[in-house]
Design an enzyme around this catalytic site. Structure first.
Site, PDB file in Angstrom:
ATOM      1  N   GLU A   1     -35.744   1.868 -21.235  1.00 21.55           N
ATOM      2  CA  GLU A   1     -36.253   3.145 -20.701  1.00 21.55           C
ATOM      3  C   GLU A   1     -37.775   3.171 -20.605  1.00 21.55           C
ATOM      4  OE1 GLU A   1     -35.768   6.823 -22.880  1.00 21.55           O
ATOM      5  OE2 GLU A   1     -35.566   5.768 -24.757  1.00 21.55           O
TER       6      GLU A   1
ATOM      7  N   ASN B   1     -48.705  24.205 -45.226  1.00 21.55           N
ATOM      8  CA  ASN B   1     -47.882  23.285 -44.447  1.00 21.55           C
ATOM      9  C   ASN B   1     -47.229  22.341 -45.448  1.00 21.55           C
ATOM     10  OD1 ASN B   1     -46.684  21.681 -42.541  1.00 21.55           O
ATOM     11  ND2 ASN B   1     -48.525  20.494 -42.058  1.00 21.55           N
ATOM     12  N   GLY B   2     -45.904  22.187 -45.373  1.00 22.32           N
ATOM     13  CA  GLY B   2     -45.214  21.293 -46.305  1.00 22.32           C
ATOM     14  C   GLY B   2     -44.126  22.051 -47.048  1.00 22.32           C
TER      15      GLY B   2
ATOM     16  N   ARG C   1     -48.040  21.170 -32.293  1.00 22.78           N
ATOM     17  CA  ARG C   1     -47.314  20.791 -33.518  1.00 22.78           C
ATOM     18  C   ARG C   1     -45.987  21.534 -33.613  1.00 22.78           C
ATOM     19  NH1 ARG C   1     -50.997  18.551 -37.222  1.00 22.78           N
ATOM     20  NH2 ARG C   1     -49.846  19.274 -39.023  1.00 22.78           N
TER      21      ARG C   1
ATOM     22  N   TRP D   1     -43.843  26.461 -38.798  1.00 22.29           N
ATOM     23  CA  TRP D   1     -42.649  25.694 -38.389  1.00 22.29           C
ATOM     24  C   TRP D   1     -41.691  25.870 -39.571  1.00 22.29           C
ATOM     25  CZ3 TRP D   1     -41.234  22.340 -34.303  1.00 22.29           C
ATOM     26  CH2 TRP D   1     -40.181  21.514 -34.526  1.00 22.29           C
TER      27      TRP D   1
ATOM     28  N   LYS E   1     -38.126  14.441 -20.905  1.00 21.16           N
ATOM     29  CA  LYS E   1     -37.972  14.483 -22.366  1.00 21.16           C
ATOM     30  C   LYS E   1     -36.686  15.211 -22.736  1.00 21.16           C
ATOM     31  CE  LYS E   1     -38.726  13.929 -26.654  1.00 21.16           C
ATOM     32  NZ  LYS E   1     -38.355  12.597 -27.230  1.00 21.16           N
TER      33      LYS E   1
ATOM     34  N   GLU F   1     -29.430   1.205 -29.591  1.00 21.11           N
ATOM     35  CA  GLU F   1     -30.684   1.975 -29.559  1.00 21.11           C
ATOM     36  C   GLU F   1     -31.854   1.070 -29.172  1.00 21.11           C
ATOM     37  OE1 GLU F   1     -31.481   4.865 -29.348  1.00 21.11           O
ATOM     38  OE2 GLU F   1     -33.571   4.972 -29.935  1.00 21.11           O
TER      39      GLU F   1
ATOM     40  N   HIS G   1     -16.370 -12.478 -26.097  1.00 18.83           N
ATOM     41  CA  HIS G   1     -15.475 -11.840 -25.112  1.00 18.83           C
ATOM     42  C   HIS G   1     -16.200 -11.565 -23.808  1.00 18.83           C
ATOM     43  CE1 HIS G   1     -12.458 -11.459 -28.224  1.00 18.83           C
ATOM     44  NE2 HIS G   1     -13.411 -11.009 -29.042  1.00 18.83           N
TER      45      HIS G   1
ATOM     46  N   LYS H   1     -34.266   1.764 -25.956  1.00 18.70           N
ATOM     47  CA  LYS H   1     -35.738   1.880 -26.081  1.00 18.70           C
ATOM     48  C   LYS H   1     -36.411   0.937 -25.089  1.00 18.70           C
ATOM     49  CE  LYS H   1     -36.376   4.930 -27.721  1.00 18.70           C
ATOM     50  NZ  LYS H   1     -35.111   5.586 -27.882  1.00 18.70           N
TER      51      LYS H   1
ATOM     52  N   CYS I   1     -46.426  22.816 -39.409  1.00 17.79           N
ATOM     53  CA  CYS I   1     -47.264  24.020 -39.324  1.00 17.79           C
ATOM     54  C   CYS I   1     -48.699  23.640 -38.924  1.00 17.79           C
ATOM     55  CB  CYS I   1     -47.302  24.712 -40.680  1.00 17.79           C
ATOM     56  SG  CYS I   1     -45.675  25.157 -41.283  1.00 17.79           S
TER      57      CYS I   1
HETATM   58  C1  AGP Z   1     -33.999   8.601 -25.819  1.00 18.36           C
HETATM   59  O1  AGP Z   1     -35.138   7.804 -26.040  1.00 18.36           O
HETATM   60  C2  AGP Z   1     -34.031   9.304 -24.505  1.00 18.36           C
HETATM   61  N1  AGP Z   1     -35.211  10.055 -24.324  1.00 18.36           N
HETATM   62  C3  AGP Z   1     -32.767  10.100 -24.223  1.00 18.36           C
HETATM   63  O2  AGP Z   1     -31.671   9.220 -24.278  1.00 18.36           O
HETATM   64  C4  AGP Z   1     -32.478  11.259 -25.213  1.00 18.36           C
HETATM   65  O3  AGP Z   1     -32.127  10.755 -26.472  1.00 18.36           O
HETATM   66  C5  AGP Z   1     -31.290  12.082 -24.668  1.00 18.36           C
HETATM   67  O4  AGP Z   1     -31.655  12.642 -23.420  1.00 18.36           O
HETATM   68  C6  AGP Z   1     -30.818  13.193 -25.616  1.00 18.36           C
HETATM   69  O5  AGP Z   1     -31.868  14.108 -25.826  1.00 18.36           O
HETATM   70  P1  AGP Z   1     -31.694  15.222 -27.002  1.00 18.36           P
HETATM   71  O6  AGP Z   1     -31.642  14.464 -28.289  1.00 18.36           O
HETATM   72  O7  AGP Z   1     -32.887  16.098 -26.874  1.00 18.36           O
HETATM   73  O8  AGP Z   1     -30.406  15.946 -26.762  1.00 18.36           O
END
Ligand code: AGP
Length: 609
Positions: free
Chosen positions: A489, A100-101, A27, A74, A604, A482, A505, A486, A2
């Site tokens: 990308e 907020n909280g 936010r 929020w 994003k 993961e 393998h 990270k 919030c």
């Molecule tokens: C992760 O760092 C990437 N930005 C990408 O793999 C992301 O996780 C993926 O596009 C899924 O996005 P979402 O969680 O908004 O569905």
């Protein structure tokens, strides 16, 4: 999260409040409202949706004054709606609160107050605060009534409270979510962060946890939780507005990595109650009887969210003994999955708008599945499509590389596994123990974040590598995936995640002195096996960076570099072990001059196929 703003001074307060809320839009919110003390008394205007809706309301029902508060909500308790939008009032309409909280003990307080005759208008936890102040008002007067209230509420909150009968006085309190006061000349402004204040003043007083302040246009009196006055000089802020949104961090990604203790806490707060040993979800939309019908679970996601689904598989299979499949949305939507009304499909998505995940969820729904989503975006497509929602409460995630969304997804899956264990009749004592361990994670995350400097140095040491291998077993195999995602990308270095046991393998052929290997060897049931996998890598001159438990002498001796994390139970270790990988990727990308928040070719939210 919030947004909060409050003003006492000489200016026309309505445009100032609206402008301030606009600066806090980043936010994330689903509704907004303001309260202004005018010459005719207190006026409140609220609207669901974006700030434009509130501005439209103000055009048709204008108010003016120079004292007021404003809020962007929020939602945590109570669906997004005008009625649940802040500010909230007591019975008399005299006391007005924005917040907020989460007030953790609001259910008990609300019952006590309702039994004493208070009438509640909303489903929110916040409204309880207004009625609590009201209950003390006659005996104590406004400021002392707020003091008494602060002693009764539990949880974490940033609160701003005004009394229509004492215009010009604001009481603001912090216990968790941030709160600041901008000290002006003949005016003072309270806000969730400095962003809305910088155009008026750069002299900022920061609240510490447990503190509250009595603010008028000329005075800011700060007190600690024992009501003792606190002398605190304002800090001079030199940030520009964009830096303020990043709260001084160089990138959103780094800010969001550091927000993880708060984000994880916000995800479990209000959903697990250690005293009663109960887990509770607002919007699961599944009765225990419906859960008992489930014979299989499918988790559908993309990217980082798919990795959290792999951890979710482990947790849910252990808890439910029901088979769990995890699928990429882009694959699931076209493979004609075997789904019927005994299938639970969980769409995991930070944005709630990822086309492949949404399509997979639509496919499942069309086949009669029960649909749940673990999502970070209120009101997004996934939350409108699913029957039930578990919000991750991470707050908006701006950096393209997902960080706090991931650890809050893991938190949501852990809570869901506790809920399933509860449905299957596991003892309250055992559930309570599991809750207690989760409650320690925010502090343990803070401990991991304290390793930032050593991880930055490691990053510089390995930033020239052209290939990385990430290895993990069991619950840490998804974390290896993961970590590799990270790194690749945001730094554009080729990186692969692999089950540690799979090296022999194939991937072991890749290993030589130029290949850094990031491995996870925390104390799990398969620790010894992981150690032997890493010895195989060392034997081929691989450079070994190991994430291990604090004080692991064997790893210190064997690896080229170690990053030590606090110990926790196996099911929660991934929340801790992923953070060094996030920081390693961040600092390597920084060293390589990459655009950390907006890496090339990436969006994003991938809203197209
Ligand atoms: C992760 O760092 C990437 N930005 C990408 O793999 C992301 O996780 C993926 O596009 C899924 O996005 P979402 O969680 O908004 O569905």
């Amino acid at each position: 999260m919030c947004g909060i703003i409050g003003y006492a001074g000489e200016r026309d307060v309505v445009p100032l409040l609206i402008e301030g809320l606009r600066k806090l839009e980043y936010r994330g919110y689903d509704s907004a409202g303001i309260a202004v003390v005018t010459k005719n008394g207190l006026e409140i205007r609220r609207a669901e949706g974006k700030l434009g809706n509130l501005e439209a309301r103000l055009l048709t029902e204008p108010v003016s004054g120079n004292f007021g508060i404003g809020h962007t909500r929020w939602a945590t308790h109570g669906k997004p709606s005008e009625n649940n939008a802040h500010p909230h009032r007591d019975c008399s309409g005299r006391i007005v609160v924005i917040h907020n909280g989460i007030i953790e003990n609001f259910i008990a307080l609300k019952k006590r107050l309702a039994d004493a005759g208070h009438t509640f208008r909303t489903d929110t936890d916040t409204e309880v605060v207004a009625h609590l102040v009201e209950s003390h008002l006659a005996a104590l007067g406004f400021v002392d009534a707020v003091r008494a209230t602060l002693r009764e509420i539990e949880g974490h909150y940033a609160l701003v409270i005004i009394d229509a009968d004492e215009p010009g006085t604001i009481v603001a309190a912090r216990n968790g979510p941030p709160l600041v006061v901008g000290k002006g000349v003949g005016e003072n402004i309270i806000a969730s962060d400095v962003t809305p204040l910088l155009q008026y003043t750069r002299d900022i007083i920061y609240f510490e946890d447990g503190e509250y302040a009595v603010v008028t246009k000329d005075e800011v009196e700060l007190f600690d939780r024992d009501d003792k006055p606190v002398a605190r000089e304002p800090k001079r802020i030199t940030w520009d507005a964009v830096m303020a949104e990043k709260e001084g961090y160089r990138h959103y990604m780094l800010k969001e990595i550091h927000e993880q203790p708060r984000a994880v806490r916000d995800t479990f707060t209000g959903r697990m109650f250690e005293e009663s040993g109960e887990v509770f979800f607002n919007d699961l939309a599944m009765t225990p009887a419906e859960w008992s019908k489930i014979r299989r679970i499918h988790i559908v996601a993309c990217g980082t969210s798919w990795h959290s689904g792999l951890v979710g598989k482990f947790l849910l299979e252990q808890a439910s003994r029901i088979p769990v499949e995890v699928d990429y949305g882009s694959e699931y939507r076209y493979r004609d999955p075997i789904v019927d009304d005994t299938t639970l499909v969980i769409g995991v998505t930070q944005s709630g708008e990822t086309a492949d995940t949404i399509a997979g969820m639509q496919e499942a729904k069309a086949k009669g599945a029960k649909l749940l989503t673990i999502c970070n975006a209120i009101g997004s497509a996934a939350t409108r499509l699913a029957h039930g929602v578990i919000y991750t409460n991470a707050g908006p995630e701006i950096g393209v590389a997902s960080t706090k969304a991931f650890t809050t997804q893991l938190t949501a899956f852990y809570l869901l596994s506790l809920y399933v264990r509860q449905l299957r009749g596991e003892s309250k004592e055992s559930i309570r123990e599991a809750m207690h361990e989760l409650a320690t994670i925010p502090h343990k995350l803070e401990d991991v974040l304290e390793k930032e400097k050593e991880i930055e140095e490691l990053a510089y040491k390995y930033s020239k590598a052209q290939d990385f291998l990430f290895l993990g077993r069991g619950l840490h195999y998804p974390i290896a995936l993961e970590g590799a995602l990270k790194l690749k990308e945001i730094s554009y270095i080729h990186a692969e995640g692999y089950p540690a046991g799979e090296m022999k393998h194939g991937p072991i052929a890749l290993i030589d002195e130029n290949m850094p290997i990031v491995g996870i060897a925390t104390k799990t049931s398969f620790y010894d096996k992981v150690v032997s996998n890493f010895q195989e890598a060392r034997a081929r001159d691989g450079k070994l960076i190991v994430i291990c438990d604090e004080g692991d002498e064997a790893m210190r001796a064997m690896a080229d570099d170690v990053i030590e994390v606090p110990h926790t139970i196996e099911a929660l270790q991934p929340i801790l072990t992923v953070v060094p990988m996030q920081l390693l990727a961040y600092y390597i990308a920084l060293r390589r001059g990459c655009d950390v928040d907006q890496p090339r070719n990436l969006a994003k939210s991938v809203t197209v196929e």
